[in-house]
Design a protein around this motif. Structure first.
Motif, mmCIF file in Angstrom:
data_model
loop_
_atom_site.group_PDB
_atom_site.id
_atom_site.type_symbol
_atom_site.label_atom_id
_atom_site.label_comp_id
_atom_site.label_asym_id
_atom_site.label_seq_id
_atom_site.Cartn_x
_atom_site.Cartn_y
_atom_site.Cartn_z
ATOM 1 N N GLU A 40 0.833 -1.202 0.000
ATOM 2 C CA GLU A 40 0.000 0.000 0.000
ATOM 3 C C GLU A 40 0.868 1.253 0.000
ATOM 4 O OE1 GLU A 40 -3.265 2.620 0.259
ATOM 5 O OE2 GLU A 40 -3.128 0.510 -0.341
ATOM 6 N N GLY A 41 1.994 1.201 0.711
ATOM 7 C CA GLY A 41 2.911 2.338 0.711
ATOM 8 C C GLY A 41 3.444 2.635 -0.679
ATOM 9 N N GLY A 42 3.774 1.579 -1.416
ATOM 10 C CA GLY A 42 4.244 1.759 -2.787
ATOM 11 C C GLY A 42 3.180 2.334 -3.697
ATOM 12 N N ILE A 43 1.930 1.871 -3.524
ATOM 13 C CA ILE A 43 0.829 2.374 -4.353
ATOM 14 C C ILE A 43 0.551 3.845 -4.044
ATOM 15 C CG2 ILE A 43 -1.646 2.174 -4.775
ATOM 16 C CD1 ILE A 43 -1.321 -0.853 -4.428
ATOM 17 N N ARG A 44 0.638 4.203 -2.771
ATOM 18 C CA ARG A 44 0.433 5.617 -2.413
ATOM 19 C C ARG A 44 1.519 6.495 -3.029
ATOM 20 N NH1 ARG A 44 -1.844 5.932 3.874
ATOM 21 N NH2 ARG A 44 -3.533 4.408 3.567
ATOM 22 N N ALA A 45 2.748 5.989 -3.057
ATOM 23 C CA ALA A 45 3.826 6.747 -3.691
ATOM 24 C C ALA A 45 3.588 6.884 -5.195
ATOM 25 C CB ALA A 45 5.167 6.055 -3.435
ATOM 26 N N TRP A 46 2.989 5.874 -5.803
ATOM 27 C CA TRP A 46 2.621 5.942 -7.224
ATOM 28 C C TRP A 46 1.667 7.125 -7.444
ATOM 29 C CZ3 TRP A 46 0.945 0.903 -10.233
ATOM 30 C CH2 TRP A 46 0.728 1.221 -11.568
ATOM 31 N N TRP A 47 0.642 7.229 -6.600
ATOM 32 C CA TRP A 47 -0.295 8.344 -6.702
ATOM 33 C C TRP A 47 0.404 9.676 -6.419
ATOM 34 C CZ3 TRP A 47 -4.885 8.204 -8.884
ATOM 35 C CH2 TRP A 47 -5.568 6.984 -8.980
ATOM 36 N N LEU A 48 1.332 9.675 -5.483
ATOM 37 C CA LEU A 48 2.096 10.890 -5.179
ATOM 38 C C LEU A 48 2.844 11.372 -6.419
ATOM 39 C CD1 LEU A 48 3.358 12.706 -2.713
ATOM 40 C CD2 LEU A 48 5.327 11.229 -3.083
ATOM 41 N N GLY A 49 3.551 10.448 -7.087
ATOM 42 C CA GLY A 49 4.290 10.801 -8.292
ATOM 43 C C GLY A 49 3.379 11.252 -9.415
ATOM 44 N N ALA A 50 2.220 10.590 -9.550
ATOM 45 C CA ALA A 50 1.271 10.978 -10.598
ATOM 46 C C ALA A 50 0.755 12.391 -10.360
ATOM 47 C CB ALA A 50 0.112 9.983 -10.645
ATOM 48 N N GLY A 51 0.413 12.709 -9.115
ATOM 49 C CA GLY A 51 -0.057 14.063 -8.810
ATOM 50 C C GLY A 51 1.009 15.111 -9.077
ATOM 51 N N TYR A 52 2.240 14.778 -8.744
ATOM 52 C CA TYR A 52 3.373 15.676 -8.988
ATOM 53 C C TYR A 52 3.516 15.982 -10.472
ATOM 54 C CZ TYR A 52 8.386 17.037 -8.853
ATOM 55 O OH TYR A 52 9.585 17.683 -8.979
ATOM 56 N N LEU A 53 3.459 14.946 -11.312
ATOM 57 C CA LEU A 53 3.641 15.131 -12.751
ATOM 58 C C LEU A 53 2.451 15.845 -13.391
ATOM 59 C CD1 LEU A 53 5.277 11.747 -13.825
ATOM 60 C CD2 LEU A 53 6.378 13.962 -13.509
ATOM 61 N N ILE A 54 1.245 15.511 -12.965
ATOM 62 C CA ILE A 54 0.072 16.179 -13.539
ATOM 63 C C ILE A 54 0.139 17.680 -13.275
ATOM 64 C CG2 ILE A 54 -2.433 16.456 -13.329
ATOM 65 C CD1 ILE A 54 -2.576 13.426 -12.781
ATOM 66 N N ALA A 55 0.489 18.052 -12.048
ATOM 67 C CA ALA A 55 0.569 19.471 -11.707
ATOM 68 C C ALA A 55 1.720 20.154 -12.437
ATOM 69 C CB ALA A 55 0.739 19.627 -10.197
ATOM 70 N N ALA A 56 2.863 19.463 -12.552
ATOM 71 C CA ALA A 56 4.037 20.067 -13.188
ATOM 72 C C ALA A 56 3.865 20.222 -14.688
ATOM 73 C CB ALA A 56 5.280 19.229 -12.889
ATOM 74 N N LEU A 57 3.036 19.367 -15.290
ATOM 75 C CA LEU A 57 2.886 19.356 -16.749
ATOM 76 C C LEU A 57 1.487 19.779 -17.196
ATOM 77 C CD1 LEU A 57 4.672 15.948 -17.493
ATOM 78 C CD2 LEU A 57 5.643 18.233 -17.689
ATOM 79 N N TYR A 58 0.723 20.417 -16.329
ATOM 80 C CA TYR A 58 -0.658 20.756 -16.671
ATOM 81 C C TYR A 58 -0.736 21.589 -17.950
ATOM 82 C CZ TYR A 58 -0.468 25.758 -15.661
ATOM 83 O OH TYR A 58 -0.180 27.094 -15.728
ATOM 84 N N TRP A 59 0.283 22.413 -18.195
ATOM 85 C CA TRP A 59 0.264 23.333 -19.333
ATOM 86 C C TRP A 59 0.399 22.607 -20.673
ATOM 87 C CZ3 TRP A 59 5.112 22.621 -21.368
ATOM 88 C CH2 TRP A 59 6.090 22.180 -20.487
ATOM 89 N N LEU A 60 0.680 21.294 -20.620
ATOM 90 C CA LEU A 60 0.744 20.506 -21.854
ATOM 91 C C LEU A 60 -0.633 20.032 -22.316
ATOM 92 C CD1 LEU A 60 3.887 18.214 -21.343
ATOM 93 C CD2 LEU A 60 3.583 19.983 -23.082
ATOM 94 N N ALA A 61 -1.648 20.224 -21.478
ATOM 95 C CA ALA A 61 -2.973 19.698 -21.803
ATOM 96 C C ALA A 61 -3.499 20.168 -23.155
ATOM 97 C CB ALA A 61 -3.955 20.045 -20.685
ATOM 98 N N PRO A 62 -3.367 21.459 -23.529
ATOM 99 C CA PRO A 62 -3.863 21.849 -24.860
ATOM 100 C C PRO A 62 -3.130 21.146 -25.993
ATOM 101 C CG PRO A 62 -3.489 23.774 -23.470
ATOM 102 C CD PRO A 62 -2.870 22.614 -22.775
ATOM 103 N N GLU A 63 -1.893 20.751 -25.741
ATOM 104 C CA GLU A 63 -1.077 20.137 -26.790
ATOM 105 C C GLU A 63 -1.352 18.646 -26.940
ATOM 106 O OE1 GLU A 63 1.948 20.729 -29.767
ATOM 107 O OE2 GLU A 63 0.787 22.124 -28.579
ATOM 108 N N ILE A 64 -1.461 17.933 -25.808
ATOM 109 C CA ILE A 64 -1.579 16.470 -25.890
ATOM 110 C C ILE A 64 -2.829 15.940 -25.202
ATOM 111 C CG2 ILE A 64 0.906 16.182 -26.055
ATOM 112 C CD1 ILE A 64 0.951 15.324 -23.164
ATOM 113 N N GLY A 65 -3.697 16.829 -24.706
ATOM 114 C CA GLY A 65 -4.968 16.406 -24.145
ATOM 115 C C GLY A 65 -4.810 15.399 -23.011
#
Length: 532
Positions: A40-65
């Motif tokens: 469960e700790g590993g899965i939570r870290a997976w979500w942590l990394g996903a949230g980090y990347l989504i926020a850091a790359l949000y500005w790519l949404a118009p380009e790659i949806g």
């Protein structure tokens, strides 16, 4: 966990809450440690990394949806070892061996994640945690010792140290437990955590004091041209030419004598090497002659039957002096990874309809300054500023100045261009070379050899900015220049060793499960004697 990961993006431009990086990972670590199992700790870290990347790359949404969510979901799995290590080593009650191991293993697992995703096929090293400290030359000194990777290690170690302190205090330690069981005070571990946190924060200033910058052996003036948002390619080149011509005339820019003039990426729409475009090349030669400086422009070249290339072209009064073809392409923007499987993204977004052609190798361009002396420059294009190895290779080849040409008009008004511009500070500190970036639409920036900001022209501006730079000798090297990526390789070694120890503990070394510690006791049966 998504929110805990997204919180970390506030450490980067445009929010620039860089101090948050020293403790912003603590909420995520606490939630991981509270997990009921290592899985469960590993899965939570997976979500942590996903949230980090989504926020850091949000500005790519118009380009790659929806490609942003896809990238985050896939690449986020790389944080699983980080979560497992944090759960194994930081869950209460923490022993001294586990505490000491946590300060080394947990940051190493985080760094392993950053290094693996730096592979271009996984998107490249965008939003590496250490880049968040781009405004602090005293912290950037760590980059001269071990690259941006060493800064990431220091930041994560500080966060781990804070968690150790929390777990050692009775009133706070309960937050690391799934229940509200009392926590025994551990003053020794609290002191260890404080010492580790102070060491992490102080490592940068110490490196800054012990590794002075190489002395400047020459001074050059660099002019960077930013025409602003102009969609028409011909008008864009005209605007760059007009701004460049003002350098040699009276007015606000009168009297400036640059040694090199830099235009942004895609600043000209024609292939200057073709005979039919001789008039355009001649105009640029005349501009170079008027201003007494070589002109570094950038063109989109179409190779018949193959595709497009991004090319930096050095123009002097005598013609073209050299070219550099962009080697690292932007995922989805200039090519689609695994196009057979992901080509459908072109139907629902602005992802690249065809893959561009990458260059084959790094090489220097040799400009000539106003005094007639050669000026070796490492020319890289846009996204390539994210890769530490590229500027380091140029430095090894003898570059005295690193020049980036950029074009981020698609992402104007977002945090993307500001994040991009901050990368130059880290590349400067790593290589011990001044860095300049000329952008069509912002941000145009310049840093000295220690990563100190000298000039910043924002996204809405259109003008020319000039900077005076002190250049080190071509033979000067930082520790990172000489030894390369020894920090991430060390992190790989630490992680592998930790895996072996964890595996050995789960299986048991020979004799480890015998005796009292293995929960076995001697049993005597009534009526039977013990054989002699």
């Amino acid at each position: 966990m998504l929110l805990a990961g997204a919180l970390l993006v506030l450490t980067f431009p445009d929010a620039n809450l860089e101090f948050l990086a020293w403790f912003g990972l603590v909420p995520g670590l606490v939630l991981i440690v509270r997990s009921p199992t290592a899985r469960e700790g590993g899965i939570r870290a997976w979500w942590l990394g996903a949230g980090y990347l989504i926020a850091a790359l949000y500005w790519l949404a118009p380009e790659i949806g929806p490609g942003v969510l896809l990238v985050a979901a896939v690449v986020g799995v790389l944080w699983v070892p980080f979560g497992v290590a944090a759960w194994k080593l930081l869950r209460p009650p923490v022993t001294w061996p586990r505490a000491l191991a946590a300060l080394v293993v947990v940051p190493s697992c985080w760094l392993l994640t950053e290094w693996l995703r730096s592979w271009q096929a996984l998107g490249g090293p965008w939003a590496v945690f250490g880049v968040s400290q781009w405004q602090h030359p005293a912290v950037l000194a760590l980059a001269a010792v071990g690259g941006v990777w060493l800064i990431s290690i220091a930041l994560v170690m500080a966060n781990v140290a804070i968690v150790l302190v929390i777990g050692s205090l009775p009133r706070l330690g309960a937050v690391l437990r799934s229940g509200l069981a009392p926590v025994t005070p551990r003053p020794g571990l609290a002191v260890l955590g404080v010492i580790a946190a102070v060491a992490s924060v102080g490592a940068g200033p110490l490196a800054f004091a012990l590794t002075p910058a190489s002395p400047a052996v020459r001074q050059v003036t660099i002019a960077m041209v930013q025409p602003g948002i102009i969609d028409n390619a011909v008008q864009r080149a005209d605007a760059s030419e007009r701004l460049t011509a003002e350098l040699s005339r009276s007015g606000l820019l009168g009297g400036v004598k640059p040694d090199l003039i830099v235009w942004g990426e895609s600043s000209t729409a024609v292939d200057l090497t073709l005979a039919k475009n001789r008039a355009q090349l001649l105009a640029m030669e005349n501009l170079s002659k008027e201003d007494g400086a070589d002109l570094l422009v950038n063109q989109d070249t179409t190779v018949p039957g193959e595709g497009q290339e991004k090319v930096g072209v050095l123009v002097s009064p005598a013609g073209i002096e050299g070219e550099y073809i962009k080697t690292r392409l932007v995922p989805f923007g200039e090519y689609i990874p695994f196009r057979q499987q992901l080509g459908w993204l072109t139907k629902i977004s602005k992802a690249a309809v065809a893959n561009m052609i990458p260059g084959t190798s790094a090489h220097l361009l040799h400009a000539t300054d106003r005094t007639g002396k050669p000026l070796p420059i490492g020319v890289l294009i846009c996204f390539e500023s994210a890769f530490p190895d590229m500027s380091r290779v140029d430095t090894d080849k003898g570059a005295q100045l690193i020049v980036y040409q950029s074009e981020t008009s698609t992402f104007q008004g977002t945090w993307g261009p500001d994040q991009h511009a901050s990368l130059g500070a880290v590349r400067a500190a790593e290589t011990g070379r001044p860095v300049v970036q000329a952008a069509l639409t912002g941000d145009t920036v310049a840093y000295d050899a220690r990563g100190r900001l000298l000039a910043w022209m924002g996204q809405s501006a259109h003008s020319v900015v000039t900077v005076r730079l002190g250049l080190p000798a071509a033979s000067d090297r930082t520790i990172y220049d000489r030894f390369g990526d020894y920090v991430p390789w060390s992190a790989v070694g630490v992680t592998l060793l930790a895996v072996l120890v964890m595996f050995a503990n789960s299986r048991g070394f020979p004799g480890r499960n015998a005796g009292i510690r293995g929960k076995y006791e001697a049993q005597y049966v009534a009526g039977q004697s013990v054989p002699r």
